[in-house]
Design a protein around this motif. Structure first.
Motif, PDB file in Angstrom:
ATOM      1  N   ILE A  52       0.867  -1.184   0.000  1.00 18.84           N
ATOM      2  CA  ILE A  52       0.000   0.000   0.000  1.00 18.84           C
ATOM      3  C   ILE A  52       0.904   1.234   0.000  1.00 18.84           C
ATOM      4  N   LEU A  53       0.761   2.061  -1.024  1.00 15.40           N
ATOM      5  CA  LEU A  53       1.576   3.260  -1.141  1.00 15.40           C
ATOM      6  C   LEU A  53       0.819   4.499  -0.682  1.00 15.40           C
ATOM      7  N   VAL A  54       1.587   5.459  -0.182  1.00 20.95           N
ATOM      8  CA  VAL A  54       1.057   6.773   0.197  1.00 20.95           C
ATOM      9  C   VAL A  54       1.333   7.731  -0.964  1.00 20.95           C
ATOM     10  N   VAL A  55       0.276   8.301  -1.507  1.00 23.68           N
ATOM     11  CA  VAL A  55       0.424   9.249  -2.617  1.00 23.68           C
ATOM     12  C   VAL A  55       0.071  10.641  -2.106  1.00 23.68           C
ATOM     13  N   ARG A  56       1.052  11.531  -2.102  1.00 22.86           N
ATOM     14  CA  ARG A  56       0.847  12.901  -1.606  1.00 22.86           C
ATOM     15  C   ARG A  56       0.472  13.811  -2.776  1.00 22.86           C
ATOM     16  N   MET A  57      -0.728  14.385  -2.674  1.00 18.56           N
ATOM     17  CA  MET A  57      -1.247  15.219  -3.746  1.00 18.56           C
ATOM     18  C   MET A  57      -0.729  16.654  -3.613  1.00 18.56           C
ATOM     19  N   LYS A  58      -0.811  17.423  -4.685  1.00 20.37           N
ATOM     20  CA  LYS A  58      -0.314  18.795  -4.678  1.00 20.37           C
ATOM     21  C   LYS A  58      -1.084  19.695  -3.725  1.00 20.37           C
ATOM     22  N   ASP A  59      -2.348  19.342  -3.436  1.00 19.89           N
ATOM     23  CA  ASP A  59      -3.140  20.165  -2.518  1.00 19.89           C
ATOM     24  C   ASP A  59      -2.901  19.803  -1.052  1.00 19.89           C
ATOM     25  N   GLY A  60      -1.963  18.875  -0.795  1.00 26.80           N
ATOM     26  CA  GLY A  60      -1.627  18.521   0.570  1.00 26.80           C
ATOM     27  C   GLY A  60      -2.353  17.305   1.106  1.00 26.80           C
ATOM     28  N   THR A  61      -3.342  16.818   0.395  1.00 29.74           N
ATOM     29  CA  THR A  61      -4.060  15.624   0.833  1.00 29.74           C
ATOM     30  C   THR A  61      -3.248  14.374   0.488  1.00 29.74           C
ATOM     31  N   VAL A  62      -3.621  13.265   1.128  1.00 31.29           N
ATOM     32  CA  VAL A  62      -2.949  11.997   0.824  1.00 31.29           C
ATOM     33  C   VAL A  62      -3.972  11.004   0.306  1.00 31.29           C
ATOM     34  N   ARG A  63      -3.533  10.154  -0.602  1.00 25.41           N
ATOM     35  CA  ARG A  63      -4.361   9.079  -1.127  1.00 25.41           C
ATOM     36  C   ARG A  63      -3.605   7.759  -0.950  1.00 25.41           C
ATOM     37  N   GLY A  64      -4.328   6.659  -1.044  1.00 24.51           N
ATOM     38  CA  GLY A  64      -3.712   5.356  -0.932  1.00 24.51           C
ATOM     39  C   GLY A  64      -3.779   4.598  -2.242  1.00 24.51           C
ATOM     40  N   LEU A  65      -2.749   3.808  -2.521  1.00 22.40           N
ATOM     41  CA  LEU A  65      -2.681   3.043  -3.765  1.00 22.40           C
ATOM     42  C   LEU A  65      -2.326   1.590  -3.445  1.00 22.40           C
ATOM     43  N   LEU A  66      -3.221   0.670  -3.812  1.00 21.97           N
ATOM     44  CA  LEU A  66      -2.982  -0.757  -3.609  1.00 21.97           C
ATOM     45  C   LEU A  66      -2.156  -1.282  -4.776  1.00 21.97           C
ATOM     46  N   ILE A  67      -1.017  -1.921  -4.468  1.00 23.51           N
ATOM     47  CA  ILE A  67      -0.117  -2.387  -5.520  1.00 23.51           C
ATOM     48  C   ILE A  67       0.228  -3.867  -5.312  1.00 23.51           C
ATOM     49  N   ASP A  68       1.045  -4.391  -6.194  1.00 19.41           N
ATOM     50  CA  ASP A  68       1.637  -5.725  -6.120  1.00 19.41           C
ATOM     51  C   ASP A  68       0.580  -6.828  -6.069  1.00 19.41           C
ATOM     52  N   PHE A  69       0.145  -7.237  -7.234  1.00 21.41           N
ATOM     53  CA  PHE A  69      -0.851  -8.294  -7.347  1.00 21.41           C
ATOM     54  C   PHE A  69      -0.210  -9.639  -7.700  1.00 21.41           C
ATOM     55  N   ASP A  70       1.039  -9.833  -7.253  1.00 17.87           N
ATOM     56  CA  ASP A  70       1.754 -11.073  -7.562  1.00 17.87           C
ATOM     57  C   ASP A  70       1.070 -12.302  -6.988  1.00 17.87           C
TER      58      ASP A  70
END
Length: 266
Positions: A47-65
Motif C-alpha cells: 500500500i503506497l502513500v500518494v501525496r497530492m499537490k493540494d496537501g491531501t494523501v491518497r492510498g494506492l494498492l499495488i503488487d498483485f503477484d
C-alpha cells in the motif's frame, strides 16, 4: 522516472493512515466485486502513500503477484499460505482448507492497523523507536517466533472483544490526537470479522463446542427432531464466516468509510 508514491511507514498521522487504508480497501472491494480478483497480500509493502499537490494523501494498492481469479465461486479453496507473515489471517497462517475470501484480506487490514497504531506514526525509518515501542507488547509476538507461536499469539489476543481490547487496543500509542478513534476503528473491524450479528453464530478466534439445537437456531435452520443431551457440534468460526463473506465485506467497507469521514470532520 517520477516516484508514484511512498511506503506506508511514511504516514505522519492517524488521519493520514486511515485515508490511505480507506482508498486501498475501496479499490480492493471494487476489484473483488467487479473483476473477481482477490489480492491475498495486504501488507505495509503493498500500500503506497500518494501525496497530492493540494496537501491531501491518497492510498494506492499495488503488487498483485499473489492475486488470483475467483470468478468461479468468489472463493479460493486451496490450503495455500500466501502473504506477509505478521499480517496474514489466521485462516491463511494455518493453511486451513476453509475457502479464502476477501475477509482474509480484511483481517490483514485489522492487523496492519493494530501494528501501526501500536508503534505510532511518523517513525519512518527509525527502527530503534519502533523496537522501543514494541518492547513487552503482546503484538510483538505476531512477528517474532515460530509459525505455531505466532498463530497461538493471534488466537489468544483475538479470543474475545475484551481480550482484544486489553491485549492490543488499549496499548495503542496515544501521542496522536486521533488515537482514540483508531481504537474505535479497530474494535469496529474486529466486531465485523470476529463477532458479527449476521446469523452465523461465531464469536472470537477459536473453535467452540455447541449443542446441535443451538447451532441450528444460530443459523436460522430448523432444529433437529432428536438429539442426545450431551451431543455437541464443533463450530469453526472461519468456515461460518466464509459463508457470509459478501455481507461482511460490505459492513467492513462501511466501517472504514465512516472512520475516514469522522476523522475528516464530515
Amino acid at each position: 522516472m517520477d516516484t508514484i508514491g511512498e511506503p506506508l511507514r511514511t504516514v505522519k498521522t492517524a488521519k493520514e493512515f486511515v485515508a490511505v487504508i480507506c482508498d486501498a480497501m475501496q479499490c480492493h472491494y471494487a476489484i473483488v466485486d467487479k473483476c473477481n480478483i482477490l489480492h491475498r497480500d495486504i501488507s505495509d509493502n503493498n500500500i503506497l502513500v500518494v501525496r497530492m499537490k493540494d496537501g491531501t494523501v491518497r492510498g494506492l494498492l499495488i503488487d498483485f503477484d499473489c492475486a488470483i481469479d475467483i470468478s468461479k465461486d468468489k472463493t479460493e479453496v486451496r490450503g495455500e499460505m500466501t502473504g506477509t507473515f505478521p499480517f496474514m489471517s489466521l485462516n491463511n497462517l494455518t493453511c486451513s482448507t476453509v475457502p479464502r475470501t476477501s475477509l482474509d484480506d480484511w483481517e490483514s487490514v485489522l492487523y496492519l492497523l493494530c501494528w501501526y497504531a501500536t508503534i505510532g506514526f511518523g517513525t519512518g525509518e527509525d527502527r530503534s523507536e519502533v523496537r522501543a515501542r514494541l518492547k513487552n507488547q503482546p503484538i510483538a509476538r505476531w512477528r517474532n517466533g515460530t509459525l505455531d507461536t505466532i498463530v497461538d499469539a493471534k488466537r489468544s489476543n483475538l479470543r474475545s472483544l475484551d481480550t482484544f481490547y486489553h491485549d492490543i487496543v488499549r496499548r495503542f500509542d496515544d501521542r496522536d490526537k486521533n488515537s482514540e478513534q483508531l481504537g474505535v476503528f479497530a474494535l469496529g473491524l474486529y466486531d465485523s470479522l470476529f463477532a458479527n450479528k449476521l446469523g452465523t453464530g461465531y464469536h472470537g478466534s477459536e473453535e467452540k463446542k455447541v449443542n446441535p439445537i443451538m447451532t441450528a437456531l444460530l443459523n436460522d435452520q430448523p432444529p433437529p427432531t432428536s438429539v442426545s443431551a450431551d451431543s455437541t457440534n464443533v463450530m469453526g468460526p472461519f468456515a461460518l464466516r466464509a459463508e457470509k463473506w459478501e455481507d461482511i465485506s460490505k459492513d467492513l467497507l462501511g466501517v472504514i468509510n465512516d472512520t475516514k469521514m469522522e476523522m475528516a470532520g464530515w
